[in-house]
Write an enzyme that holds these catalytic residues in place. Sequence first.
Site, PDB file in Angstrom:
ATOM      1  N   ASP A 116       0.097   4.993   0.612  1.00 44.60           N
ATOM      2  CA  ASP A 116      -0.326   5.922   1.564  1.00 44.60           C
ATOM      3  C   ASP A 116       0.348   5.276   3.590  1.00 44.60           C
ATOM      4  O   ASP A 116      -1.170   4.104   3.241  1.00 44.60           O
ATOM      5  CB  ASP A 116      -1.748   7.046   2.008  1.00 44.60           C
ATOM      6  CG  ASP A 116      -1.574   7.232   0.241  1.00 44.60           C
ATOM      7  OD1 ASP A 116      -0.715   7.913   0.064  1.00 44.60           O
ATOM      8  OD2 ASP A 116      -2.655   6.894  -0.286  1.00 44.60           O
ATOM      9  N   ASP A 160       0.796  -1.497  -0.262  1.00 43.26           N
ATOM     10  CA  ASP A 160       0.040   0.127   0.246  1.00 43.26           C
ATOM     11  C   ASP A 160       1.323   1.757  -0.124  1.00 43.26           C
ATOM     12  O   ASP A 160       1.617   0.866   0.524  1.00 43.26           O
ATOM     13  CB  ASP A 160      -1.004  -0.345   1.270  1.00 43.26           C
ATOM     14  CG  ASP A 160      -1.608   1.271   1.521  1.00 43.26           C
ATOM     15  OD1 ASP A 160      -2.326   1.698   0.433  1.00 43.26           O
ATOM     16  OD2 ASP A 160      -1.771   2.434   2.555  1.00 43.26           O
TER      17      ASP A 160
HETATM   18  C1  BG6 Z   1      -5.689   5.431   0.030  1.00 46.53           C
HETATM   19  C2  BG6 Z   1      -5.015   6.521   1.440  1.00 46.53           C
HETATM   20  O1  BG6 Z   1      -4.564   5.613  -0.256  1.00 46.53           O
HETATM   21  O2  BG6 Z   1      -6.032   5.966  -1.174  1.00 46.53           O
HETATM   22  C3  BG6 Z   1      -7.048   6.753   1.703  1.00 46.53           C
HETATM   23  O3  BG6 Z   1      -5.410   5.714   2.611  1.00 46.53           O
HETATM   24  C4  BG6 Z   1      -8.059   7.675   0.325  1.00 46.53           C
HETATM   25  O4  BG6 Z   1      -7.268   7.761   2.754  1.00 46.53           O
HETATM   26  C5  BG6 Z   1      -7.818   6.490  -0.883  1.00 46.53           C
HETATM   27  O5  BG6 Z   1      -8.970   8.344   0.738  1.00 46.53           O
HETATM   28  C6  BG6 Z   1      -8.092   7.493  -1.908  1.00 46.53           C
HETATM   29  O6  BG6 Z   1      -6.489   8.830  -2.148  1.00 46.53           O
HETATM   30  P1  BG6 Z   1      -6.986  10.204  -3.191  1.00 46.53           P
HETATM   31  O7  BG6 Z   1      -5.418  10.551  -3.212  1.00 46.53           O
HETATM   32  O8  BG6 Z   1      -7.260   9.167  -4.577  1.00 46.53           O
HETATM   33  O9  BG6 Z   1      -7.829  10.983  -2.495  1.00 46.53           O
HETATM   34 MG    MG Z   2      -2.017   3.336   3.878  1.00 48.59          MG
END
Ligand code: BG6
Ligand code: MG
Length: 310
Positions: free
Chosen positions: A109, A107
């Site tokens: 983030d 993963d």
């Molecule tokens: C995930 C995060 O990796 O991505 C979430 O943990 C987030 O919190 C999701 O909502 C979507 O991310 P983005 O960048 O498309 O808004």
């Molecule tokens: Mg994550």
Amino acid sequence: MKSSEEGIHSASIGGIWLSCVMGFGGLRIRRGNLELNPKLPKAWDELRFPLVWKGQKLTVTVEKKGVTIANDGSSPVSLMVFGRSSRVEPEASVYVEKKTYEAVIFDLDGVICHTDHYHYLAWKEVADELGIYFDEIINNRLRGVSRKESFDIILERYDKVMREEDKEIYLTKKNEGYKKLLEGMTPSDLSAETKNTLMELRKRGIKLAIGSSSKNAGLILKQLGLEHFFDAISDGNAITHSKPHPEVFQKAASMLNCKAENCLVVEDAEAGLKAAKSGGMDCAAVGDAVKSILADYKLSAFCQLLEIVR
Ligand code: BG6
Ligand code: MG
């Protein structure tokens, strides 16, 4: 003493025990817990040693494909074997097989980098503007979940009903705030530990992929200087179901040409652990996700992956 065929010099016995038990047997005591991470030399078929742990008599037998721990004591013993928690009942034994992985799917983030905090800051601004209570604990529920679903979770505490077109305005606002924070990221935001672990896994011939729900994954990897590093990138732009659905990891595995059972997923989110398990993959948890019962491995440091994947 011109007598090595007669046995081991007594002054060397301690050193021999250490190299066998702590070296090849991989025994460690970390935070008061017993851990075994054995690795036999190619020419050896078996290594067996006795041990007394908290008053319980154990016999550890390491073979090429796994370890057996026999408990001759009168109380159960809990320990970590190959990074997995195991329990051996009195007068019983357990066999733990060493798993081998062909690929690791990360993963992004909250695992490779700390953009999970930027998500929190950007959502906090939106929530404050709408007068909705929002904190880091609620933020944990947004981990791994798509942007739209994240906003729906935040809106659970909103006392009005928001029209879909207004939702779109706030979603754009959140993403703009988030991207502003991403602009400040540089390769120095990739920790030395993460970087070295990734490099070492690569050196060991393990396939490496990203499996992220984010539509900003490409931008984040670019900011970190990792845009050409991974063998596959499966992200929020190409999926129809967000985690806990396994789609994002299944896509990554198929891009790598790997079967699910040969992949290990690394996650900081409960939704991500669910996605990995329902896709038939093992998972290693970092951060708060270590509290989850779904985690096959609980990492207190990213570099512990090197003990699991080798
Ligand atoms: C995930 C995060 O990796 O991505 C979430 O943990 C987030 O919190 C999701 O909502 C979507 O991310 P983005 O960048 O498309 O808004
Ligand atoms: Mg994550």
